[in-house]
Design an enzyme around this catalytic site. Structure first.
Site, PDB file in Angstrom:
ATOM      1  N   SER A  11      46.455  27.399  39.262  1.00 14.60           N
ATOM      2  CA  SER A  11      47.275  28.220  37.968  1.00 14.60           C
ATOM      3  C   SER A  11      48.787  28.181  38.117  1.00 14.60           C
ATOM      4  O   SER A  11      49.237  28.473  39.086  1.00 14.60           O
ATOM      5  CB  SER A  11      46.644  29.582  37.979  1.00 14.60           C
ATOM      6  OG  SER A  11      45.006  29.532  37.858  1.00 14.60           O
ATOM      7  N   GLU A  65      38.200  30.002   6.630  1.00 13.83           N
ATOM      8  CA  GLU A  65      38.027  31.013   7.363  1.00 13.83           C
ATOM      9  C   GLU A  65      39.509  31.146   7.883  1.00 13.83           C
ATOM     10  O   GLU A  65      40.538  30.355   7.949  1.00 13.83           O
ATOM     11  CB  GLU A  65      37.441  30.770   8.309  1.00 13.83           C
ATOM     12  CG  GLU A  65      35.796  30.836   7.988  1.00 13.83           C
ATOM     13  CD  GLU A  65      35.413  32.276   7.790  1.00 13.83           C
ATOM     14  OE1 GLU A  65      34.736  32.741   8.566  1.00 13.83           O
ATOM     15  OE2 GLU A  65      35.701  32.597   6.673  1.00 13.83           O
ATOM     16  N   HIS A  92      42.140  23.120  38.536  1.00 13.02           N
ATOM     17  CA  HIS A  92      42.081  23.380  39.981  1.00 13.02           C
ATOM     18  C   HIS A  92      42.865  22.358  40.662  1.00 13.02           C
ATOM     19  O   HIS A  92      42.802  22.463  42.049  1.00 13.02           O
ATOM     20  CB  HIS A  92      40.744  23.433  40.365  1.00 13.02           C
ATOM     21  CG  HIS A  92      40.246  24.729  39.964  1.00 13.02           C
ATOM     22  ND1 HIS A  92      39.794  25.158  38.825  1.00 13.02           N
ATOM     23  CD2 HIS A  92      39.634  25.682  41.096  1.00 13.02           C
ATOM     24  CE1 HIS A  92      39.315  26.303  38.966  1.00 13.02           C
ATOM     25  NE2 HIS A  92      39.341  26.804  40.128  1.00 13.02           N
ATOM     26  N   LYS A 143      39.664  41.887  37.560  1.00 11.36           N
ATOM     27  CA  LYS A 143      40.728  41.855  36.412  1.00 11.36           C
ATOM     28  C   LYS A 143      40.010  41.365  35.151  1.00 11.36           C
ATOM     29  O   LYS A 143      40.366  41.892  34.172  1.00 11.36           O
ATOM     30  CB  LYS A 143      41.916  41.154  36.675  1.00 11.36           C
ATOM     31  CG  LYS A 143      43.018  41.564  35.963  1.00 11.36           C
ATOM     32  CD  LYS A 143      44.328  41.308  36.389  1.00 11.36           C
ATOM     33  CE  LYS A 143      45.627  41.479  35.345  1.00 11.36           C
ATOM     34  NZ  LYS A 143      46.831  40.997  35.730  1.00 11.36           N
ATOM     35  N   ASP A 144      39.369  40.103  35.269  1.00 14.88           N
ATOM     36  CA  ASP A 144      38.654  39.589  34.183  1.00 14.88           C
ATOM     37  C   ASP A 144      37.599  40.156  33.590  1.00 14.88           C
ATOM     38  O   ASP A 144      37.320  40.523  32.507  1.00 14.88           O
ATOM     39  CB  ASP A 144      38.188  38.192  34.463  1.00 14.88           C
ATOM     40  CG  ASP A 144      39.426  37.139  34.512  1.00 14.88           C
ATOM     41  OD1 ASP A 144      40.396  37.317  33.904  1.00 14.88           O
ATOM     42  OD2 ASP A 144      39.202  36.257  35.204  1.00 14.88           O
TER      43      ASP A 144
END
Lengths: 432, 193, 289
Positions: free
Chosen positions: A223, A291, A219, A247-248
């Site tokens: 972004s 894994e 912040h 959108k998220d």
């Protein structure tokens, strides 16, 4: 810092006014993920993965805390208590599969998040700190995931613990004492299982703390975006809420569909059958693999099969494996080209798509394959490219590359021209 | 959310002025999406909460079989039912008489001895060994333990006294010692739970 | 900007160090490969090992369901054949309710089994008839006894066997029907790979030679109460189905829950998409993202 046009939080009623004065938590949320955070308007779906990673972290913590209510970290009964969860605990099977596959999804999401950062050079100034904290999160995730995989105390758990702690045995002089210290014994047993459980419970909260720092650091400059150019005016941004919350939300829905397909229909697809055999210190499974999310680094570890100068092969592999991640810390200072986005860097782009991505794919594949030819030789070539890419190609390319012209602003990139946005214009289809 | 969406719309004001009808439809989509998320969140809470209730293996162990043939009149044994103590006592004729002599109306939790035993087995008093006050184990079932002033059980934690029918007579406990569900499968065998 | 050359110069050297080290390993490895031939020597395991056959089961596929009668037949095969050597320690008798057994049947079934217990008077270890809450008893008191009784090969617990092997259900069915004479072409090509005495050739087993003798040998070895065929193939399939249930008793419930979850998620995601489109319609040109 925020843009001058960022909307300011306005408490509307008595309660929010009271809170704003005493503990301005609503204001913090408003400025962090609310309408008070202006975000570039041109983010692609690749920018969904940060929020998704946060979601899977919370999911892992919630399911993990619940599983810990039923799990017993004792080598005598750990395997049986996992079966108790699977058979007798109400919804226990779902919670365990959600947690096991949640780890895989967390890694899928984070890998995409990292490669988005690599392609768009999101690590460059002024966002170096975000990147550094991200690498820290990734390292913590790997440690957490490794220790979590030990807990069911199956064959892969046991031999994974033995092999990975064995890496520390490669350190000259102090290696073996360190390994014994890590395990609290000469082989994984109760002492190791208990400390892994304790740390597996603790580390996710440390990760959550670093995630908060990661978002805080985000912040400060705001972004980044697919063009890689900075925000210049209000028309370059939209408020986070409702635009990116919506959108998220959609992105989360898609991710959950994929995730639930795995949890409910193929829950053991990413696991290994040998981990349904209880740990047996006297017999190693025929083909041990970590894994899947460790495969690229496991391939790098195994690629160093020969002593080099004075460095023994084992130490060389361990050094390379750790360096493969640790060198990410220096990326912001290795890639100095001021142009960020791969879209405007033709040479960088070629190396990214035709060098790094295939090399990573080969490393992923070979890490899961048995340690025999041709996989070893393939992973050696891929490993060579991997180091070459980050430590040699990237610094050179960033100096010599002739980048393509950048759009004048984010708005211009979106609208295809440099016109100021006026009422009624943006909604019209614009030819590309 | 719909509210803010509307605000954002006007502040950016790129669209043609929306007619009332359109606004309503748009609000509906947003409200529906948020509601769906809410419903999903609530549905997820169900397994997260129900995982804490007893698991299948715990529920399966909820019956206990006892052989009461070896208990002599005046004797009691402690058994275990659902991981809690269970008092099984064979009453003497004197104890039965004492229990029946008490006027039921005068009791805090009025019950006759007959109501607390099974027909044909009035001398077998089977109760939980859990004080109804705060859950301590009362004394009186073991050999040589004090039985309190009413000859039944006495809880040392806060001084509740139970009589020979294990009914509360004195002290803070609100109820008689609980009689669990049980049945005689033969003259000497009891299945509790 | 001149001082910035330094970190990149260091990186260059570090990078070259790793690249040279791994290329050196590559060259040494390649040297060995050239010296000894590219492919590793073929062995009998690689050439004669078979992947499990694909069998049809009612529980296959995302809509599959248990066939309770088949599971009961499988239980009978386990009981009369496998249980002599293999434990089933994570399954309790009470779990058999899922196979359609009533409470009374489970009680009677459990009572026929002998489980370890403690004498309530003397405190000595003893045995007692099983209760529904007991787990399937192990045929051997401990691993050493199991090893001693089986020529040093411990029979694995079967509770999770179908999850502990690749394609486990088909593996179990294939293995049980896969015992055979060693193929002559194998012996011709790898004379040293002759099955040692005391082991049994089975191409579905990882190293081809299995300590377990063929357990299902004759048709009618187990008599099924429902009159189903009891040839070796059917018995093997039934016990494989049963062992799929023991490994994942919640399989069907899991998929049913999954369907409900998927329907809801699809619905919610479509709504989320519409909501997102509606919110973005104000600022977003439709032709570019």
């Amino acid at each position: 810092m925020s843009f001058p046009w960022a909307k300011e939080y306005q408490p509307t009623n008595g309660l929010t006014k009271f809170l704003d004065e005493k503990l301005p938590l609503p204001r913090l949320v408003y400025n962090a993920v609310g309408a008070g955070y202006p975000v570039p308007r041109n983010l692609s779906y690749f920018w969904n993965f940060g929020v998704l990673a946060g979601f899977f972290l919370v999911l892992q913590i919630v399911t993990g805390v619940i599983l810990a209510m039923h799990y017993a970290a004792n080598a005598q009964i750990a395997f049986a208590s996992t079966e108790h969860i699977m058979r007798d605990v109400n919804w226990g099977w779902m919670l365990r599969y959600a947690h096991a596959n949640g780890a895989s999804f967390f890694f899928i999401v984070v890998y995409i998040h990292i490669f988005r950062g690599l392609f768009y050079s999101s690590y460059k100034a002024p966002r170096e700190m975000i990147w550094l904290l991200g690498v820290v999160i990734f390292l913590l995730m790997m440690a957490t995931a490794f220790m979590g995989y030990v807990l069911p105390w199956g064959q892969m758990s046991f031999w994974g613990a033995k092999v990975i702690t064995g890496l520390f045995g490669a350190i000259p002089l102090v290696g073996e004492p360190i390994q014994i210290w890590l395990l609290g014994g000469f082989a994984p047993d109760n002492a190791a299982l208990n400390r892994f459980f304790s740390l597996h419970f603790l580390l996710p909260f440390v990760i959550a703390g670093v995630v908060i720092l990661h978002i805080w650091a985000l912040h400060i400059p705001g972004s980044s975006n697919p063009t890689g150019i900075e925000v210049k005016s209000e028309s370059d941004t939209v408020p986070f809420h409702p635009y990116y919350t919506a959108k998220d939300g959609f992105g989360l829905g898609v991710a959950l569909i994929a995730y639930c397909l795995l949890v409910f229909f193929l829950p053991n697809y990413l696991g290994h059958p040998d981990n349904y055999i209880e740990a047996n210190p006297l017999s190693t499974p025929a083909h041990i693999v970590p894994e899947w999310y460790f495969w690229p680094f496991y391939a790098i570890l195994r690629a160093f099969t020969a002593d080099f100068l004075i460095v023994p092969a084992k130490l060389m592999g361990v050094l390379a494996m750790f360096s493969a991640i640790l060198m990410w810390f220096f990326l912001p200072w290795l890639d100095r080209n001021p142009v960020r986005s791969g879209h405007y860097r033709p040479l960088f782009r070629k190396f990214f798509w035709f060098g790094l991505i295939p090399a990573m794919a080969v490393l992923f594949y070979c890490g899961g394959a048995p340690a025999e030819e041709p996989y070893v030789m393939l992973s050696q070539i891929a490993t060579a490219y991997y180091f070459l890419h980050f430590l040699v190609i990237l610094p050179i390319v960033s100096s010599i590359e002739k980048t393509e012209p950048l759009p004048t602003s984010i708005t211009a990139a979106v609208l295809g021209s440099d016109k100021e946005v006026v009422k009624g214009e943006a909604a019209e289809p614009v030819a590309v | 959310m719909a509210d803010t969406a509307a605000t954002a719309d006007t502040s950016l004001a790129h669209d043609t002025a929306p007619e009332t009808d359109g606004m309503r439809r748009r609000d509906f989509v947003n409200v529906a999406a948020v509601s769906a998320a809410g419903v999903g969140g609530l549905a997820v809470l169900y397994p997260l909460i129900s995982q804490m209730s007893p698991s299948r293996d715990v529920l399966a162990e909820s019956s206990t079989e006892l052989d009461v043939s070896a208990i002599q009149p005046g004797q009691a044994i402690k058994a275990v039912f659902r991981k809690q103590p269970l008092f099984v006592r064979r009453l003497t004729p004197a104890e039965i008489a004492a229990a029946n002599a008490v006027p039921v109306d005068s009791l805090r939790d009025p019950q006759t001895l007959a109501e607390r035993t099974k027909e044909g087995h009035e001398d077998m008093l089977i109760t939980m060994g859990v004080c109804t006050h705060l859950g301590c184990v009362p004394l009186g079932a073991g050999e040589g333990e004090i039985k309190g002033e009413f000859g039944g059980y006495f809880c040392p934690c806060h001084g509740s006294s139970y009589d020979t029918a294990a009914r509360i007579r004195k002290g803070p406990a609100p109820k008689n010692l609980e009689v669990p569900d049980y049945e005689f499968t033969s003259d000497t065998k009891v299945v509790v739970g | 900007m001149r001082q910035l050359v330094t970190p990149r110069l260091i990186a260059l050297f570090v990078g070259l160090f790793f690249v040279l080290a791994v290329l050196w390993a590559f060259v040494t490895g390649a040297g060995t490969v050239i010296g000894q031939g590219y492919l590793k020597e073929a062995n009998a395991e690689q050439e004669f090992h078979k992947h499990p056959n694909k069998y049809e089961f009612g529980f296959n596929g995302p809509l599959g369901k248990w066939d309770q009668r088949q599971l009961q037949r499988g239980l009978k095969v386990y009981d009369e054949v496998c249980a002599a050597c293999h434990s089933l320690k994570y399954v309790a008798f009470r779990d058999l309710a899922a196979l359609g057994l009533t409470e009374g049947q489970i009680k009677a079934y459990a009572a026929k089994k002998v489980v370890p217990g403690i004498d309530p008077v003397t405190g000595e270890t003893t045995t007692r008839p099983g209760l529904p809450t007991d787990y399937f008893p192990s045929p051997y008191p401990n691993e050493i006894a199991a090893r001693a009784a089986n020529n040093n090969a411990v029979p694995p617990d079967l509770s999770l066997i179908t999850k502990a092997r690749h394609d486990g259900t088909n593996y179990v069915a294939s293995l049980l029907t896969g015992f055979q004479e060693q193929p002559p072409e194998l012996l011709k090509k790898f004379p040293e790979a002759k099955t040692p005495a005391g082991l049994h050739y089975n191409p579905y087993f990882a190293n081809l030679n299995l300590a377990m003798a063929p357990p299902l040998t004759t048709s009618g070895q187990v008599t099924f109460d429902d009159g189903s065929p009891s040839d070796v193939q059917s018995m093997a399939k039934d016990v494989a189905a049963f062992l799929t249930w023991t490994a994942e008793p919640n399989l069907v419930k899991r998929r049913q829950t999954g369907w409900a979850v998927m329907v809801f998620l699809l619905f919610a995601t479509v709504l989320a998409y519409m909501s997102k489109q509606q919110i973005w319609s104000a600022v977003k040109p439709k032709t570019k993202d």
